[in-house]
Design an enzyme around this catalytic site. Sequence first.
Site, PDB file in Angstrom:
ATOM      1  CG  ASP A  50      -0.022   0.268   2.779  1.00 22.09           C
ATOM      2  OD1 ASP A  50       1.002  -0.232   3.185  1.00 22.09           O
ATOM      3  OD2 ASP A  50      -0.968  -0.084   3.557  1.00 22.09           O
ATOM      4  CB  SER A  51       4.234   1.426  -0.201  1.00 25.38           C
ATOM      5  OG  SER A  51       4.581   0.319  -0.968  1.00 25.38           O
ATOM      6  CG  ASP A  89       0.532  -3.813   2.095  1.00 29.24           C
ATOM      7  OD1 ASP A  89       0.458  -4.683   2.744  1.00 29.24           O
ATOM      8  OD2 ASP A  89       0.662  -2.629   1.660  1.00 29.24           O
ATOM      9  CE  LYS A 119       3.351  -6.112   3.959  1.00 26.74           C
ATOM     10  NZ  LYS A 119       2.277  -4.630   4.765  1.00 26.74           N
ATOM     11  CD  GLU A 121       1.183  -1.458   8.684  1.00 27.93           C
ATOM     12  OE1 GLU A 121       0.985  -0.612   8.955  1.00 27.93           O
ATOM     13  OE2 GLU A 121       1.089  -0.745   6.887  1.00 27.93           O
ATOM     14  CD  GLU A 188       7.652   0.034   7.550  1.00 26.08           C
ATOM     15  OE1 GLU A 188       7.077  -0.980   7.035  1.00 26.08           O
ATOM     16  OE2 GLU A 188       8.216   1.141   6.489  1.00 26.08           O
TER      17      GLU A 188
HETATM   18  O1  KIV Z   1       3.524  -1.246   1.739  1.00 24.82           O
HETATM   19  C1  KIV Z   1       4.541  -1.672   1.054  1.00 24.82           C
HETATM   20  O2  KIV Z   1       5.541  -1.257   0.140  1.00 24.82           O
HETATM   21  C2  KIV Z   1       5.222  -2.544   2.756  1.00 24.82           C
HETATM   22  C3  KIV Z   1       6.606  -2.360   2.522  1.00 24.82           C
HETATM   23  C4  KIV Z   1       7.221  -2.018   2.391  1.00 24.82           C
HETATM   24  C5  KIV Z   1       7.227  -3.221   3.559  1.00 24.82           C
HETATM   25  O3  KIV Z   1       4.859  -2.222   3.664  1.00 24.82           O
END
Ligand code: KIV
Length: 278
Positions: A50-51, A89, A119, A121, A188
């Site tokens: 989600d970055s 994510d 993924k 968090e 992280e």
């Molecule tokens: O969203 C993302 O890119 C991440 C990674 C940097 C671990 O969670």
Amino acid sequence: MSDEATTNRRISVSDIKARKGGRPLACLTAYSKPMAQWLDPHIDLLLVGDSLAMVIYGLETTRGVSLDAMINHGAAVIRGSERACVIVDLPHGTYEESPELALASSQRVMAETGAQGIKLEGGVEMADTIRQLTENGIPVLGHIGLLPQKAESRGGFRIQGKDDEGWKQVFEDARAVDEAGAFAIVIEGTVEALAREITEAVSVPTIGIGASPACDGQILVTEDTLGLFSDFTPKFVKRYAELGGVVENAAKAYAEDVHERRFPELVHCFGVPKDKGN
Ligand code: KIV
């Protein structure tokens, strides 16, 4: 060379799990089909992170991205890859409220992208959710330590585990995510010794970002490593290329060619006699 590197099939979450303590996992983010195509031959796990909210859409945090957007990018990365394990994510607001919501969101991601897992968090507070997902056949990559989706409410992007209380919390998070059945855990932004201690303590691979070389693998945001995201560069990033400058120079050369009528040439045109167009 790892076993999965010698076969033609896609790397599975079981392959990733089996790399605990073995050859380190090389992981990167990918958001698009072309980028996935370039990365796929070399990278074990592609994360549709989600970055992308910040890197692609220019938002200030990772929070502003929808499940639909993550699914669209996830499907693109699957189309652009054939070897890497692809994980998507779950974005902010699509899983925290209840295990049922997390399951519904994950099932959409899996069905509509073809990804190998999701993924999310969180540590201790997400353990029940992770357990419910894995019991329902959804492979989960955990994410502990610095949690970008929660950074705003926790006073910014701060390195975790600097004091005894913080150290204990992140360690407990790691244990909880491991016991709940995650197939691997992203750590992280923690102090190095904590990431090392967690890696020794948990049964699944740890994947570090700003964590420790002792982790079972590493992940970075691809655009950071390529010099394509220049808003800021965290200390933990290593730049492997400076593509931003390459793109800018190409755009400059193209604009000059157009302005000076050097492009297009006859070879780029249709219906031109062969002797002139070749
Ligand atoms: O969203 C993302 O890119 C991440 C990674 C940097 C671990 O969670």
